[in-house]
Design an enzyme around this catalytic site. Structure first.
Site, PDB file in Angstrom:
ATOM      1  N   GLN A   1      51.959  31.424  98.551  1.00 47.63           N
ATOM      2  CA  GLN A   1      52.784  31.962  97.253  1.00 47.63           C
ATOM      3  C   GLN A   1      53.302  33.396  97.396  1.00 47.63           C
ATOM      4  OE1 GLN A   1      53.002  30.631  93.923  1.00 47.63           O
ATOM      5  NE2 GLN A   1      54.236  32.758  93.849  1.00 47.63           N
TER       6      GLN A   1
ATOM      7  N   ARG B   1      59.160  29.715  96.145  1.00 44.73           N
ATOM      8  CA  ARG B   1      58.376  28.787  97.104  1.00 44.73           C
ATOM      9  C   ARG B   1      59.009  27.773  97.967  1.00 44.73           C
ATOM     10  NH1 ARG B   1      53.037  28.268  94.687  1.00 44.73           N
ATOM     11  NH2 ARG B   1      52.690  26.799  96.570  1.00 44.73           N
TER      12      ARG B   1
ATOM     13  N   ARG C   1      45.971  21.746  99.818  1.00 48.03           N
ATOM     14  CA  ARG C   1      45.723  22.552  98.782  1.00 48.03           C
ATOM     15  C   ARG C   1      44.282  22.000  98.429  1.00 48.03           C
ATOM     16  NH1 ARG C   1      48.264  24.754  94.287  1.00 48.03           N
ATOM     17  NH2 ARG C   1      47.148  24.635  92.419  1.00 48.03           N
TER      18      ARG C   1
ATOM     19  N   HIS D   1      46.117  32.719  98.738  1.00 45.92           N
ATOM     20  CA  HIS D   1      47.217  31.587  98.324  1.00 45.92           C
ATOM     21  C   HIS D   1      48.248  32.193  98.795  1.00 45.92           C
ATOM     22  CE1 HIS D   1      49.583  29.001  96.321  1.00 45.92           C
ATOM     23  NE2 HIS D   1      49.486  29.277  95.204  1.00 45.92           N
TER      24      HIS D   1
ATOM     25  N   CYS E   1      52.408  33.819  89.281  1.00 45.95           N
ATOM     26  CA  CYS E   1      52.587  32.734  90.306  1.00 45.95           C
ATOM     27  C   CYS E   1      52.760  31.586  89.264  1.00 45.95           C
ATOM     28  CB  CYS E   1      51.658  32.752  91.147  1.00 45.95           C
ATOM     29  SG  CYS E   1      49.975  32.494  90.459  1.00 45.95           S
TER      30      CYS E   1
ATOM     31  N   ASP F   1      47.810  37.333  87.108  1.00 43.22           N
ATOM     32  CA  ASP F   1      47.508  36.031  87.123  1.00 43.22           C
ATOM     33  C   ASP F   1      46.583  35.445  86.100  1.00 43.22           C
ATOM     34  OD1 ASP F   1      47.374  33.144  88.288  1.00 43.22           O
ATOM     35  OD2 ASP F   1      45.753  33.951  89.543  1.00 43.22           O
TER      36      ASP F   1
END
Length: 321
Positions: free
Chosen positions: A136, A297, A106, A133, A269, A229
């Site tokens: 996700q 996830r 990450r 991402h 998310c 988001d």
């Protein structure tokens, strides 16, 4: 055999994406049915999970998932590694590949992941970067499939900051699944032209479509899935006041959801900021599937890791050709 990596959404073909999602369904129903990280006897293979940015869901889901798959997660927290300052990404990759079964990272710049993968003989997974991402999105697609059935042909509207990693991944992963993806944000906060072009190319092959617009209503009209988001991501705190004004007309509230299909579902998310990008009555309401999304996830990433290890010739997973 070629080592498979997952650095961006289109690293999986449409058929491969579907295969990973099918495996995720299996692993959600039978969490310990695949053990690609179990060694001989009681031995467990290690997966390095590196964080340049803090995390809750990514850390917990990967650590739990690696354990479920029979492995041992090695969590490297922000500031604990020397990648990119005292030691190059390339040298780090050459060290890690001799000690671990896979590398999950990450980070910020996508190029670092590209460099890591180019120098690694074990799978490298993008757990989030500034541009994408993709893990996700596997969870999101799994969640939508659970609630809506087949993904192909569904319309997905993403509204808000459309120049970020989530908007990019919604475009790429959504059209890979054959969805009609509509992205809306203000001028100057829309996906880069090269992302849109790549999404359009994939959509032409899968039967999906792409709409990029500044008109939130056009994106939301009749949508089966609505997503947003946070407006203020890590590193953007100094822009908060300006962003709250800029994105105000892209908030997902009851009025926005009313423009979507009556049975539309809502995705976020997380972390979410109620009263800004989404209203409390939406994220905590009956159309919200964000908690299923958060749980998934775990299942999606387990499936991804198992699939990558299998396709890289480093494990055998039953049911995969």
């Amino acid at each position: 055999m070629t080592v498979r990596h997952f650095l961006k959404d289109t690293d999986l073909t449409p058929a491969e994406q579907a295969e990973v999602l099918d495996l995720a369904v299996r692993l959600k129903a039978a969490p310990y049915s695949a053990q690609p990280l179990a060694g001989e006897g009681s031995a467990r293979k290690t997966v390095a999970v590196i964080f340049d940015k803090t995390s809750t869901r990514t850390r917990v889901s990967f650590a739990t998932g690696i354990s479920d798959l029979g492995g041992a997660p090695l969590i490297i927290n922000p500031g604990e590694a020397q990648i990119g300052h005292k030691e190059s990404v390339e040298d780090t990759a050459k060290v890690l590949e001799r000690m671990v079964a896979a590398i999950v990272w990450r980070t910020g710049a996508h190029q670092g992941l590209v460099d890591m993968a180019a120098n690694s003989r074990v799978p490298v997974v993008n757990a989030l970067c500034d541009d994408y991402h993709p893990c996700q999105l596997l969870a999101d697609l799994l969640t939508v499939r659970e609630h809506k059935g087949e993904l192909a042909g569904l319309s997905l509207a993403y509204v808000g900051d459309a120049a970020n990693n989530m908007a990019n991944s919604y475009l790429l992963a959504g059209v890979t699944a054959g969805m009609h993806v509509r992205v809306a944000g203000p001028d100057g906060y829309l996906p880069a032209a090269e992302i849109v072009a790549e999404a359009e190319k994939v959509a032409a092959e899968t039967g999906g479509s792409v709409l990029v617009t500044t008109d939130a209503s056009a994106a939301l009209a009749g949508a089966d899935v609505v997503a947003t988001d946070t407006w203020v991501s890590m590193g953007q705190e100094s822009e908060k006041a300006a962003r709250l004004t800029l994105f105000r007309d892209y908030s997902v509230d009851a009025a926005a959801m009313a423009k979507a299909a009556p049975d539309a579902v809502f995705l976020h998310c997380l972390p979410a900021y109620r009263g800004y990008e989404v209203s409390a009555d939406v994220i905590d309401g009956p159309q919200s599937i964000v908690w299923d999304e958060a749980e998934n996830r775990l299942h999606a990433q387990k499936a991804l890791l198992a699939w990558l290890l299998h396709r890289s010739g480093q494990a055998v997973v039953d049911g995969l050709g």
